[in-house]
Write an enzyme that holds these catalytic residues in place. Structure first.
Site, short mmCIF file in Angstrom:
data_model
loop_
_atom_site.label_atom_id
_atom_site.label_comp_id
_atom_site.label_asym_id
_atom_site.label_seq_id
_atom_site.Cartn_x
_atom_site.Cartn_y
_atom_site.Cartn_z
N LEU A 9 24.39 -29.43 30.13
CA LEU A 9 25.80 -29.08 29.98
C LEU A 9 26.08 -28.71 28.53
O LEU A 9 26.06 -29.57 27.65
CB LEU A 9 26.68 -30.26 30.42
CG LEU A 9 26.39 -30.81 31.83
CD1 LEU A 9 27.37 -31.94 32.17
CD2 LEU A 9 26.45 -29.72 32.88
N ALA A 11 28.66 -26.06 27.60
CA ALA A 11 29.70 -25.04 27.63
C ALA A 11 30.89 -25.35 26.72
O ALA A 11 31.68 -24.45 26.41
CB ALA A 11 30.20 -24.85 29.06
N ARG A 16 36.97 -31.29 18.59
CA ARG A 16 37.03 -32.40 17.63
C ARG A 16 36.07 -32.22 16.46
O ARG A 16 36.19 -32.90 15.44
CB ARG A 16 36.74 -33.72 18.35
CG ARG A 16 37.95 -34.27 19.10
CD ARG A 16 37.65 -35.60 19.75
NE ARG A 16 36.89 -35.45 20.98
CZ ARG A 16 36.39 -36.45 21.69
NH1 ARG A 16 36.55 -37.70 21.27
NH2 ARG A 16 35.72 -36.24 22.80
N LYS A 23 29.83 -26.65 19.35
CA LYS A 23 29.38 -28.03 19.18
C LYS A 23 27.88 -28.20 19.34
O LYS A 23 27.22 -28.79 18.47
CB LYS A 23 30.11 -28.95 20.16
CG LYS A 23 29.69 -30.41 20.03
CD LYS A 23 30.57 -31.34 20.81
CE LYS A 23 30.37 -31.24 22.28
NZ LYS A 23 31.03 -32.34 23.02
N GLN A 73 30.04 -20.91 32.63
CA GLN A 73 31.26 -21.60 33.02
C GLN A 73 32.40 -20.96 32.22
O GLN A 73 32.65 -21.32 31.08
CB GLN A 73 31.18 -23.10 32.73
CG GLN A 73 32.36 -23.90 33.25
CD GLN A 73 32.34 -25.36 32.84
OE1 GLN A 73 31.68 -25.72 31.87
NE2 GLN A 73 33.07 -26.19 33.57
N LYS A 351 9.68 -15.16 -7.77
CA LYS A 351 10.36 -14.51 -6.65
C LYS A 351 9.52 -13.36 -6.12
O LYS A 351 9.17 -12.45 -6.86
CB LYS A 351 11.74 -14.00 -7.10
CG LYS A 351 12.66 -13.56 -5.96
CD LYS A 351 12.49 -12.12 -5.53
CE LYS A 351 12.95 -11.14 -6.56
NZ LYS A 351 12.92 -9.72 -6.03
N TYR A 366 10.39 -15.91 -15.90
CA TYR A 366 10.81 -15.33 -14.63
C TYR A 366 9.77 -14.30 -14.20
O TYR A 366 9.52 -13.32 -14.93
CB TYR A 366 12.18 -14.65 -14.74
CG TYR A 366 12.50 -13.85 -13.50
CD1 TYR A 366 12.82 -14.48 -12.30
CD2 TYR A 366 12.44 -12.45 -13.51
CE1 TYR A 366 13.08 -13.76 -11.16
CE2 TYR A 366 12.72 -11.72 -12.37
CZ TYR A 366 13.03 -12.38 -11.19
OH TYR A 366 13.28 -11.66 -10.05
N ASN A 386 12.20 -6.55 -13.49
CA ASN A 386 11.97 -5.86 -12.21
C ASN A 386 13.14 -5.04 -11.72
O ASN A 386 13.01 -4.31 -10.74
CB ASN A 386 11.60 -6.90 -11.14
CG ASN A 386 12.68 -7.94 -10.92
OD1 ASN A 386 13.42 -8.27 -11.85
ND2 ASN A 386 12.77 -8.45 -9.72
#
Length: 457
Positions: A9, A11, A16, A23, A73, A351, A366, A386
């Site tokens: 279940l 749906a 809240r 949810k 549903q 990176k 870097y 870069n």
């Protein structure tokens, strides 16, 4: 053995939760709640899973993919109404169907298997998963007869004073004879204050038909926790985290302070690795043996070899080899590949770079969009320049290159094997192998210059 089916279940919107995210998609230890449920059900011998979807239907389907079929549903009119949506998929099938809520991420496959076995051994038409609650306020109470079967389920608001003293509660998970379930659903009424169709009414209908309804009580109340708000979500996260950490420790991982260590459900860690407090390990991370991670490190979806140290650093979506030393305060950004025996020191950012075996960037550098060869030394303050404000370019550094402190390598540029870059250089052209490149103004000393300045004052 009877064929087995599952209805999940999922749906409800979960008002809240007060969230834009539906949810059942809220994560618990890095995995959406409904995914936890499906993963546990998948450990059982289930012929078909049907997930009842409504709010956020497409996102739930995107999350679960082909592990489930789906029934929509469109209007949420209660749990029985939700189960009826699986009629086209399951109504004519013979066997046993388990109904589980998608917001119960802590439920275990072992418990569901025990419920199946209990249901079959008692030749029941319905079986309720129950638990003993320290404070059963608000829960439906299980009323058993002399044979131990379920006589009825009484909601808290309808319970007598004696019935409210009963600690055994309905968890909302059930096993049904599949055809008995769908036949009984036809008789469920919405004649109640909320005007909804409730699944527990099926229990009463089957009892009136003289059918056996049993209850299997799990020993762990926590695994039946339904998450309806952020408070319950935090509680589920805490319980799941404790489970995960305990499993890791029993598999040979040392976790110095389990209450302050955060490991996602999909993480794999090798034996004799030590995790220090304040560390978060997320996603599909795989860490080898004899590593030291933390304190206060964040690792997300990385593959890490053996005997690697990562202290007070962040690493995302990257591959890190064995015998690597990272940190403190380093940042390994996505799409980086760091080979064995590498050192990435303090305040170094990597990176989308390949870092060859035995290379070092010990501090304050870097290195982005780069291919760094083996046995390279990048001095303090080395930068691969870069980005020109519009495009990013690649820097290639060969094997055994020495880059002096405070050097800028302006991409696109290639540094040949064995080359030396003098400290303070800004390199804009390729450097041949074994060459010394100096790209800075020649030093000029003007003697007595300060005295001349003072005379002007």
């Amino acid at each position: 053995m009877s064929n087995r089916y599952a209805i999940i279940l999922a749906a409800g919107q979960g008002t809240r939760m007060k969230s834009k995210l539906y949810k059942v998609l809220h994560p618990v230890c890095g995995k959406p709640m409904v995914q936890h449920v499906v993963d546990q059900i998948s450990h059982l011998k289930i012929e078909q899973i049907v997930t009842i979807i409504g709010h956020g239907a497409e996102k739930v389907k995107a999350q679960l993919g082909t592990t489930s079929s789906y029934a929509l549903q469109e209007e949420q009119l209660g749990t029985a109404h939700a189960v009826i949506q699986a009629k086209d998929a399951l109504e004519d099938k013979e066997g046993v169907t388990i109904v589980v809520c998608g917001d119960t991420p802590l439920i275990k496959a072992e418990t569901m298997e025990n419920l199946f076995q209990h249901h079959l051994s008692n030749k029941a038409k319905a079986s309720v998963l129950t638990a003993k609650a320290e404070d059963p306020t608000g829960y439906g109470r299980i009323i058993r007869n002399e044979a131990g079967h379920v006589e009825k389920i009484v909601e808290h608001k309808d319970a007598s004073e004696d019935e409210r003293k009963i600690a055994e509660i309905n968890t909302g998970t059930y096993c049904f004879d599949n055809q008995a379930l769908f036949n009984a659903l036809k008789s469920v009424s919405n004649d109640n204050v909320q005007g909804e169709y409730y699944l527990p009414d099926v229990i009463e209908i089957l009892k009136k038909q003289g059918e056996i309804v049993t209850a299997y009580q799990t020993s762990d109340f926590h695994e039946t926790l339904g998450v309806n708000d952020r408070v319950a979500l935090a509680e589920a996260e805490k319980i799941m985290r404790s489970r995960i950490n305990e499993a890791q420790m029993r598999n040979g991982v040392t976790i110095i302070d389990p209450q302050n260590t955060y490991i996602d459900a999909g993480v794999e860690i090798g034996r004799d690795t030590v995790i220090y407090p304040g560390t978060t390990i997320k996603g599909q991370t795989v860490i080898g043996e004899d590593c030291v991670i933390g304190p206060n490190s964040e690792i997300d979806t990385c593959q890490i070899g053996n005997d690697t140290i990562i202290k007070q650093s962040v690493a995302h979506n990257s591959s890190i080899g064995s015998h690597v030393n990272i940190g403190p305060f380093a940042h390994i950004r996505p799409d980086s590949s760091i080979s064995d025996d590498v050192k990435i020191g303090n305040f170094v950012e990597i990176k989308k770079a390949q870092f060859g075996k035995g290379s070092k960037a010990s501090h304050l550098s870097y290195i982005g969009d780069a291919e760094v060869g083996s046995n390279v030394n990048l001095g303090c303050g080395s930068i691969t320049v870069n980005y020109d404000g519009k495009n990013k370019y690649l820097t290639k550094i060969g094997d055994s290159v020495f880059v002096g402190c405070n050097s800028n390598l302006v991409a696109p540029v290639t540094i040949g094997d064995g080359a030396y870059i003098a400290a303070g250089s800004t390199i804009t052209d390729d450097v041949p192998g074994d060459a010394l490149s100096i790209a800075r103004a020649r030093q000029v000393n003007k003697e007595n210059y300060v005295q001349k300045l003072n005379l002007k004052k």
